[in-house]
Design an enzyme around this catalytic site. Sequence first.
Site, PDB file in Angstrom:
ATOM      1  N   CYS A  30       0.881  -1.175   0.000  1.00 54.24           N
ATOM      2  CA  CYS A  30       0.000   0.000   0.000  1.00 54.24           C
ATOM      3  C   CYS A  30       0.913   1.217   0.000  1.00 54.24           C
ATOM      4  O   CYS A  30       1.046   1.919   1.002  1.00 54.24           O
ATOM      5  CB  CYS A  30      -0.916  -0.007   1.223  1.00 54.24           C
TER       6      CYS A  30
ATOM      7  N   PRO B  51       1.900   7.610  -0.608  1.00 52.64           N
ATOM      8  CA  PRO B  51       2.609   8.392  -1.635  1.00 52.64           C
ATOM      9  C   PRO B  51       4.086   8.033  -1.824  1.00 52.64           C
ATOM     10  O   PRO B  51       4.808   8.747  -2.503  1.00 52.64           O
ATOM     11  CB  PRO B  51       2.470   9.819  -1.123  1.00 52.64           C
TER      12      PRO B  51
ATOM     13  N   LYS C  13       7.790   5.307   2.423  1.00 54.45           N
ATOM     14  CA  LYS C  13       8.453   4.119   2.972  1.00 54.45           C
ATOM     15  C   LYS C  13       9.131   3.319   1.866  1.00 54.45           C
ATOM     16  O   LYS C  13      10.204   2.734   2.081  1.00 54.45           O
ATOM     17  CB  LYS C  13       7.443   3.278   3.742  1.00 54.45           C
TER      18      LYS C  13
ATOM     19  N   ASP D  64      -0.310   0.121  -5.278  1.00 53.45           N
ATOM     20  CA  ASP D  64      -1.383   0.849  -4.609  1.00 53.45           C
ATOM     21  C   ASP D  64      -2.673   0.701  -5.410  1.00 53.45           C
ATOM     22  O   ASP D  64      -2.652   0.662  -6.648  1.00 53.45           O
ATOM     23  CB  ASP D  64      -1.053   2.333  -4.442  1.00 53.45           C
TER      24      ASP D  64
ATOM     25  N   CYS E 274      -0.721   3.546  11.232  1.00 53.26           N
ATOM     26  CA  CYS E 274      -0.605   4.765  12.029  1.00 53.26           C
ATOM     27  C   CYS E 274      -1.861   4.927  12.889  1.00 53.26           C
ATOM     28  O   CYS E 274      -2.386   6.017  13.062  1.00 53.26           O
ATOM     29  CB  CYS E 274      -0.371   5.994  11.148  1.00 53.26           C
TER      30      CYS E 274
END
Length: 440
Positions: free
Chosen positions: A261, A264, A267, A283, A381
């Site tokens: 995933c 933008p 990572k 994505d 997150c």
Amino acid sequence: MNDKAENSGASVRADAARILARVVFDGVSLRAAFEARASRSADPRDRALLAATLFASTRWWLRFDSVLAQMLERGLPDKARDIHSLLVLGFVQIEIMRMPDYAVVAACVDAARLLGQPRHAGLVNAVLRRFLRERKALLEEADRDEISQHAHPRWLIERIRGDWPRDAESVFEENNREAPLTLRVNRRRCAREDLLGRLGQAGVAAHAPLHLADAIVLEESTDVSRLPGYAEGHFSVQDGAAQRVADLLDLADGQRVLDACAAPGGKAAHALERADVELTALDSDAGRLPRLRENLGRLGLEANVVHADAARSKDWWDGRPFDRILLDAPCSATGIIRRQPDIKLHRRLADIAPLAAIQARLGAALWPMLAPGGKLLYATCSLLRAENEATVARLLDTFSDAKAMPIHDRHGRAAGAGRQNLPGHKGMDGFYYALLEKTR
């Protein structure tokens, strides 16, 4: 103050009120709405004031909207929602941003006229002046209700207290602070000490935190595109908690890596900066892929960028297993409220169960793509156990060849098979990590 400066202050507040109304009443993304407007502003000082006002007003909306409700016997009509927002941001500029009281009042009165509602200019003046006279009593009354006291929706207050009872008050406090601006140095193009030196020469105060190998934390927020090294791809913006993902992936040259995933692309880019890996950045949202490609291009990195649903392997997977898989799963984002305060206004309790179902679906689909001895890092997150340790527990129950790997306590506190970093710990965002190894 000259007339031009006064007009500029009123204009910024009018713009902020319009955007804030869209965020609060229409559910528009704060960051997207701000970036669309800020790109049209030539004056960096106006952009800075607009950003500070919008983010602070969104962060504290639930508190100061309740103050406004105390002051008005009847609510404002729908057609006056820009005035509604203007009053709330006026309270915030006075109480939170500590701007000069009567300068705020005067600029907001002028902003009411710029908003095309001169009939409400008198109301704006009267309400803000009353707030100056009575704010102690008004804020004490607001503190009687936990929603306005903490500026969090009730469902989130209850979930955080249920999941983190000893830490709930500090989480609420941290969520209402402005997050530090953290850079990630692109070690392929620049050494951290060299970039620190360039920033210092440009008068930008910054330091390198010892607990993060690639990070630089700025003392004040700024337009990063104007910093030395940005155009050359020497750094990106990324919170420290997200930077720890690359550490946990334990990357080595030659590995085949999947970021399931990816948009933008922060990572994925960090992984490519760390090691010469064959990386697939996947994505499901085609609209986010151009930004991912742009970010990789600026940093001088290459990846196989794919538009697909990670769980539909037949649409994109060539059958070759991956040595590392990062599942940075879609989540409630309740750990990054400091950076995206509109989460408090837009997220609902009803969103959590569907998100947990998506997380479980992705994990179950990706596990068979992992090579024996390979590792899958599950990350979110989120602060909510239903999205984190519960999801990982289901994966461990489903796959007999999945083994939870230990994670050092510097990555937060124990949370099931993983670890949870709470907002503000070492200045970082809330983040969850669980590392699973395929044993056969």
